[in-house]
Design an enzyme around this catalytic site. Structure first.
Site, PDB file in Angstrom:
ATOM      1  N   LYS A  23      37.535  48.594  30.606  1.00  0.00           N
ATOM      2  CA  LYS A  23      36.883  48.121  29.386  1.00  0.00           C
ATOM      3  C   LYS A  23      36.837  49.230  28.343  1.00  0.00           C
ATOM      4  CE  LYS A  23      33.678  45.089  30.287  1.00  0.00           C
ATOM      5  NZ  LYS A  23      32.411  44.797  30.982  1.00  0.00           N
ATOM      6  N   ARG A  94      27.343  48.216  29.596  1.00  0.00           N
ATOM      7  CA  ARG A  94      28.377  47.419  30.244  1.00  0.00           C
ATOM      8  C   ARG A  94      29.093  48.234  31.313  1.00  0.00           C
ATOM      9  NH1 ARG A  94      32.038  45.794  25.215  1.00  0.00           N
ATOM     10  NH2 ARG A  94      32.541  43.991  26.522  1.00  0.00           N
ATOM     11  N   GLY A 103      31.820  41.096  40.411  1.00  0.00           N
ATOM     12  CA  GLY A 103      30.963  41.450  41.547  1.00  0.00           C
ATOM     13  C   GLY A 103      30.130  42.677  41.245  1.00  0.00           C
ATOM     14  N   MET A 105      27.874  45.069  38.203  1.00  0.00           N
ATOM     15  CA  MET A 105      26.695  44.763  37.406  1.00  0.00           C
ATOM     16  C   MET A 105      27.004  43.897  36.193  1.00  0.00           C
ATOM     17  SD  MET A 105      24.100  47.211  35.425  1.00  0.00           S
ATOM     18  CE  MET A 105      24.820  46.749  33.872  1.00  0.00           C
ATOM     19  N   ARG A 337      42.059  42.864  27.318  1.00  0.00           N
ATOM     20  CA  ARG A 337      42.803  43.208  28.548  1.00  0.00           C
ATOM     21  C   ARG A 337      44.007  42.289  28.631  1.00  0.00           C
ATOM     22  NH1 ARG A 337      37.962  40.826  32.236  1.00  0.00           N
ATOM     23  NH2 ARG A 337      37.843  38.894  31.104  1.00  0.00           N
ATOM     24  N   HIS A 453      52.067  26.025  62.063  1.00  0.00           N
ATOM     25  CA  HIS A 453      53.370  25.365  62.114  1.00  0.00           C
ATOM     26  C   HIS A 453      53.591  24.527  60.855  1.00  0.00           C
ATOM     27  CE1 HIS A 453      56.094  22.010  63.173  1.00  0.00           C
ATOM     28  NE2 HIS A 453      56.759  22.969  63.804  1.00  0.00           N
ATOM     29  N   SER A 753      71.347  40.213  62.309  1.00  0.00           N
ATOM     30  CA  SER A 753      70.455  39.570  61.354  1.00  0.00           C
ATOM     31  C   SER A 753      69.041  39.687  61.897  1.00  0.00           C
ATOM     32  CB  SER A 753      70.835  38.099  61.167  1.00  0.00           C
ATOM     33  OG  SER A 753      69.939  37.500  60.269  1.00  0.00           O
ATOM     34  N   CYS A 820      66.591  37.381  58.084  1.00  0.00           N
ATOM     35  CA  CYS A 820      66.494  35.930  57.930  1.00  0.00           C
ATOM     36  C   CYS A 820      65.139  35.358  58.329  1.00  0.00           C
ATOM     37  CB  CYS A 820      67.601  35.239  58.709  1.00  0.00           C
ATOM     38  SG  CYS A 820      67.466  35.445  60.492  1.00  0.00           S
ATOM     39  N   TYR A 839      72.055  41.896  52.933  1.00  0.00           N
ATOM     40  CA  TYR A 839      71.555  40.660  52.338  1.00  0.00           C
ATOM     41  C   TYR A 839      70.213  40.250  52.931  1.00  0.00           C
ATOM     42  CZ  TYR A 839      73.137  38.230  56.581  1.00  0.00           C
ATOM     43  OH  TYR A 839      73.313  37.842  57.871  1.00  0.00           O
TER      44      TYR A 839
HETATM   45  P1  ADP Z   1      32.096  41.183  31.443  1.00  0.00           P
HETATM   46  O1  ADP Z   1      32.575  42.368  32.177  1.00  0.00           O
HETATM   47  O2  ADP Z   1      31.417  40.198  32.301  1.00  0.00           O
HETATM   48  O3  ADP Z   1      33.161  40.585  30.565  1.00  0.00           O
HETATM   49  P2  ADP Z   1      30.996  42.387  29.055  1.00  0.00           P
HETATM   50  O4  ADP Z   1      30.552  43.771  29.173  1.00  0.00           O
HETATM   51  O5  ADP Z   1      32.309  42.158  28.427  1.00  0.00           O
HETATM   52  O6  ADP Z   1      30.926  41.716  30.494  1.00  0.00           O
HETATM   53  O7  ADP Z   1      29.893  41.577  28.281  1.00  0.00           O
HETATM   54  C1  ADP Z   1      29.876  40.192  28.215  1.00  0.00           C
HETATM   55  C2  ADP Z   1      29.660  39.722  26.814  1.00  0.00           C
HETATM   56  O8  ADP Z   1      28.507  40.304  26.264  1.00  0.00           O
HETATM   57  C3  ADP Z   1      30.761  40.104  25.859  1.00  0.00           C
HETATM   58  O9  ADP Z   1      31.839  39.234  25.913  1.00  0.00           O
HETATM   59  C4  ADP Z   1      30.049  39.987  24.531  1.00  0.00           C
HETATM   60  O10 ADP Z   1      30.058  38.655  24.104  1.00  0.00           O
HETATM   61  C5  ADP Z   1      28.657  40.429  24.868  1.00  0.00           C
HETATM   62  N1  ADP Z   1      28.482  41.807  24.436  1.00  0.00           N
HETATM   63  C6  ADP Z   1      28.724  42.937  25.128  1.00  0.00           C
HETATM   64  N2  ADP Z   1      28.470  44.019  24.377  1.00  0.00           N
HETATM   65  C7  ADP Z   1      28.078  43.564  23.168  1.00  0.00           C
HETATM   66  C8  ADP Z   1      27.700  44.178  21.940  1.00  0.00           C
HETATM   67  N3  ADP Z   1      27.682  45.504  21.808  1.00  0.00           N
HETATM   68  N4  ADP Z   1      27.362  43.391  20.907  1.00  0.00           N
HETATM   69  C9  ADP Z   1      27.388  42.036  21.043  1.00  0.00           C
HETATM   70  N5  ADP Z   1      27.736  41.407  22.151  1.00  0.00           N
HETATM   71  C10 ADP Z   1      28.080  42.149  23.217  1.00  0.00           C
HETATM   72 MG    MG Z   2      33.803  40.894  28.951  1.00  0.00          MG
HETATM   73 MG    MG Z   3      30.108  39.981  34.131  1.00  0.00          MG
END
Ligand code: ADP
Ligand code: MG
Ligand code: MG
Length: 867
Positions: A23, A94, A103, A105, A337, A453, A753, A820, A839
């Site tokens: 990210k 984030r 999975g 936070m 991404r 199977h 083979s 094969c 092959y």
């Molecule tokens: P995830 O990993 O689940 O995608 P994110 O870190 O991308 O989590 O956060 C999820 C959502 O939270 C983002 O898509 C966005 O809409 C919102 N968000 C995150 N950071 C900000 C921010 N600085 N300002 C506004 N919205 C935010």
């Molecule tokens: Mg996101």
């Molecule tokens: Mg999430």
């Protein structure tokens, strides 16, 4: 001296994804590309690793504070503290690992808010409702994620307030309601002994540590185990200035794809939710609208998003999946991404990007996941027209199928004779069911795993299949099956999707496979980089033709036993098994000879000019007899023929048929069968030549474990070669002992083979039919890195192969070597043998996978050679 562990986005350019997390890395790149991104800082994965090791990172808080001061400068607001008409700076915290990893936070938004902050936010925005809404969201998120209270508790309190006010939706709550709710949250957390920190800096510290710790939570660990992600990467933390999508109708939040992730079609695609904050979209509280709607009421914004999408693609040179927020008409990018996509989209995007000049043709070839190609050629259930599935099992063989339910070979034959499609439904399948499996458009079983199977045979046949459908009960004798209370009878229409594992009642419309043309183009770019030959495993002329159409350069494995299983032949096979005198045996062999010769002619004709490797009879004879139980019942009922068969079947039955009287053992001790098969092949060849064709047969003997076996088989073959002239003669290499003695076997043969199905079973000492009981768990618990019946085990089985090839070639420089097994069409396995063998041979629908994977291996090895 300690290194820097916290960077502003503008300072982090050039640092690795490993250090910044996916990210953070994406944000840094976006800033660099000139896109509007709210200012942020990144705490590196290195800090996380240190924290997890030592329990604390000395000096980190000071570093964070210093960078926060810089952030304040960039935004022109103080963290957590409003001043005059300026509201406080709030941030999101984030998580972001180097590889995308659900999975961990959840993101916390609006962090830094306090009671004074709410006042200030209310004043500055002129919108107290917005301010309290922002605060109660923070309390619930922080409460859940950092203070570890259950989400239901917050939801419960919210519902109570709504009920008291007599309203349905959150949107109807007033500023006063949300204020009251905030105090309920605060009080609850206080009473619980986990008070919410009303100090912004304490909030920040708590949140950063919670992200660090989330790396080790059980969900994240399980995810890493399944996907083989290293335990020691750690996660980065992004602390980013908030922008608000919940400031009114000219604000909102959305997700975009630069191209359609389902079809690959070029053009912006996505969803948008007006007046909402981040998690509202995911939470599914309100249904977002298609992004294209913006064109109508906010055309300028739409154009701006289009421009951004275009920039993103040019910068990342791949289809991007991006998250954004609009605050009072201004667009901010929050994440990007490379987007996940279907196989169909992958091909289209790769080809079109190469044609647009964004990437090279070689890159396009490397970008498509070769293992995904078979799914491309098959129709799929049309999602828009599908009802709820009645069952979900394992997606064993891709493609969708519609047909009438049948429970037996006979049923399949009856419907097929009327030109009707069928779905074979069985508790599980055995070799007995081959006709029904072959004739049916789809296969459904109640039991069995992805290597059962049914699954293996279905993939080989290219028939869509769903296996191990729990909740399905099948009683073939009664001609019925049940799903919950629902009864299914023979003739009922069923639709199944072997790519998803879903089963539907009735005939659901299918969407035809698209993009054939683009795929051919991609393959034409790939071919020059391939040196490994690609053949097909095919037993019938129609399979051979199909394989040829997919570009197979021959047949690497033509199994002759399937020819024995056909309805009109089984009686003669059974007579052969029952024969008491040489005359009886000769008569049975004579009849089978005629059938086999025609089979061979048909398949050699279909592959005219290309090599066809025919494997002589492999399974033990008792596989051609009906099940013992059935024979016993008939025998007891007085059926004389059944009685004879029953006696014979008892005598032939084995504890471990896989290791029993089969393959070369059977062929040498019942040489009549050997001669009959080989003669049929040679005679078929002769006749075709006379007809002006160019047949290229090869003969192969299964299950050799000792050079003496190969020697004797060769002597038997030579008798016929005297008469007809020789054809290439080879051994299947499928016992570890054969691999160990390769140098002694090689001089006796023209080719090896590698039959990696049996070689894997014997090298591991596991049987595919029984492995379902433990293998999935083995893989899940990380005892095996992957399922070796699916993907070639390079370490062990691969070592046997490598050794046998090297020693075999030394002993016989003209030796040809191929593979094969099922692995022959699995991309990573193909890559492994691409430089080693002459092959590979794959089931027809996997020929394309093998071609692409071999070319990719060629490209990669060349790339490394050049650097
Ligand atoms: P995830 O990993 O689940 O995608 P994110 O870190 O991308 O989590 O956060 C999820 C959502 O939270 C983002 O898509 C966005 O809409 C919102 N968000 C995150 N950071 C900000 C921010 N600085 N300002 C506004 N919205 C935010
Ligand atoms: Mg996101
Ligand atoms: Mg999430």
């Amino acid at each position: 001296m300690k290194g820097t562990r916290v960077y502003l986005l503008s300072e982090a350019r050039g640092l690795s994804r490993d250090l910044l997390g996916g990210k953070g890395f994406g944000l840094v790149e976006m800033v660099w590309a000139g896109l509007p991104v709210p200012p942020a800082l990144i705490v590196t994965t290195e800090a996380c690793r240190l924290f997890l090791r030592e329990g604390a990172v000395p000096g980190l808080q000071e570093e964070v504070r210093a960078k926060m001061a810089a952030l304040e400068g960039l935004v022109g607001k103080r963290f957590g503290k409003g001043e005059g008409n300026t509201p406080p700076l709030l941030v999101s915290v984030r998580s972001g690992a180097p590889v995308s990893m659900p999975g961990m936070m959840d993101t916390i938004l609006n962090l830094g808010l306090t009671l004074e902050g709410v006042e200030s936010l209310a004043r500055a925005s002129g919108n107290p409702r917005f301010a309290w809404d922002t605060f109660r969201r923070l309390l619930a998120m922080y409460g859940e994620v950092v203070l570890r209270e259950r989400a239901e508790v917050f939801e419960g309190l919210l519902s109570a307030v709504k009920e008291k006010r007599g309203v349905q939706s959150d949107a109807e709550l007033t500023a006063e309601d949300l204020e009251a709710l905030s105090f309920l949250y605060l009080r609850h957390l206080e009473e619980r002994g986990t008070p919410f920190p009303l100090d912004p800096w304490l909030q920040l510290e708590g949140a950063i540590e919670a992200v660090f710790r989330s790396w080790s939570n059980p969900r994240a660990k399980a995810y890493r185990r399944i996907y083989g992600i290293p335990e020691d990467l750690g996660t980065a933390v992004v602390v980013q200035a908030m922008v608000y999508g919940n400031l009114g109708e000219d604000s909102g939040t959305g997700v975009g794809f630069t191209r359609n992730p389902a079809t690959g079609e070029k053009g912006l695609y996505g969803e948008y939710l007006r007046n909402a904050q981040g998690e509202d979209v995911v939470a599914g509280i309100r249904t977002p609208e298609p992004l294209s709607r913006l064109r109508e009421y906010a055309p300028e914004l739409y154009r701006e998003i289009e421009r951004v999408a275009d920039l993103l693609e040019r910068h990342f040179r791949d289809m991007q999946d991006f998250e954004f927020t609009v605050e009072r008409g201004r667009l901010y990018l929050l994440q990007t991404r490379s987007g996940k996509r279907t196989a169909q989209a992958a091909v289209r995007i790769a080809v079109e990007m190469a044609e647009e000049g964004l990437i090279s043709k070689e890159e396009a070839v490397l970008r498509v996941e070769a293992n995904a190609l078979p799914g491309l050629l098959k129709p799929a259930v049309d999602r828009n027209k599908a009802p709820e599935p009645i069952l979900k099992g394992l997606p064993a063989s891709p493609g969708a199928a519609v047909g009438h339910v049948v429970f037996s070979n006979q049923g399949a034959e009856r419907y097929t004779a009327q030109g009707l499609p069928t779905i074979l439904v069985r508790p599980e399948t055995t070799p007995e069911d081959i006709t029904g499996m072959y004739l049916s458009q789809g296969i459904l079983t109640a039991r069995g795993g992805l290597t059962s199977h049914a699954a293996v045979v279905a993939r080989g046949l290219g028939v869509p299949a769903v296996v191990g459908a729990e909740g399905l009960r099948v009683a073939p004798e009664e001609g019925r099956a049940w799903v919950d209370g629902l009864e299914i009878r023979e003739g009922d229409l069923l639709t199944l999707d072997g790519s998803t594992g879903e089963v539907f009642l009735g005939a659901v419309p299918l969407a035809e496979a698209a993009g054939e043309e683009l795929l051919q183009k991609l393959l034409s770019w790939a071919e020059p980089h391939r040196s490994l030959g690609v053949r097909a495993n095919a037993d019938t002329p129609s399979d051979a033709e199909r394989a040829r159409a997919f570009g197979a350069e021959g047949i690497g494995l033509c199994r002759t036993e399937h020819m024995f299983f056909q309805e009109e032949r089984l009686p003669w096979v059974r007579r052969l098994i029952l024969a008491r005198t040489p005359e009886e045996e000769a008569e049975a062999l004579e009849r089978l000879y005629a059938f086999q010769k025609e089979d061979f002619k048909a398949i050699l004709r279909a592959m005219d000019g290309l090599p066809v490797t025919v494997r002589l009879l492999d399974p033990p004879l008792h596989e051609f007899l009906p099940p013992l139980e059935e024979l016993r019942e008939k025998a007891i009922a007085g059926d004389e023929e059944a009685k004879a068969l029953w006696e014979r079947a008892k005598a032939l039955s084995e504890q471990n048929p896989m290791l029993g009287f089969r393959g070369i053992r059977l062929l040498l001790l019942r040489p009549g069968i050997f001669r009959m098969q080989l003669k049929a092949l040679l005679e078929a060849t002769k006749e075709l030549r006379e007809e002006g064709f160019d047949p290229r047969p090869e003969v192969m003997i299964p299950l050799v474990a000792d050079p003496k076996e190969a020697e004797q088989a060769r002597a038997l073959a030579e008798e016929l070669f005297q008469e007809y002239g020789p054809i290439p003669f080879g051994t299947m290499m499928e016992t570890p002992r054969a691999a160990l003695l390769a140098s002694e076997i090689a001089p006796l043969v023209d080719f090896f083979s590698f039959g990696t199905n049996d070689l894997t079973q014997m090298a591991f000492g596991l049987s595919r039919d029984d492995a379902g009981k433990f293998l999935p768990q083995y893989v899940e618990e990380g005892l095996f890195p992957f399922d070796p019946t699916e993907r070639l085990d390079e370490k062990g089985v691969g070592r046997l192969i490598r050794m046998a090839v090297e020693e075999g070639r030394r002993a016989n420089p003209r030796l040809k070597v191929g593979l094969c097994g099922e692995h022959g069409g699995e991309a990573r396995s193909v890559a492994f043998v691409a430089e080693l063998l002459d092959y590979t041979s794959a089931s027809p629908f996997r020929v394309l996978t093998a071609r692409l994977a071999a070319a990719q291996a060629g490209l990669r090895s060349r790339k490394y050679a050049n650097t």
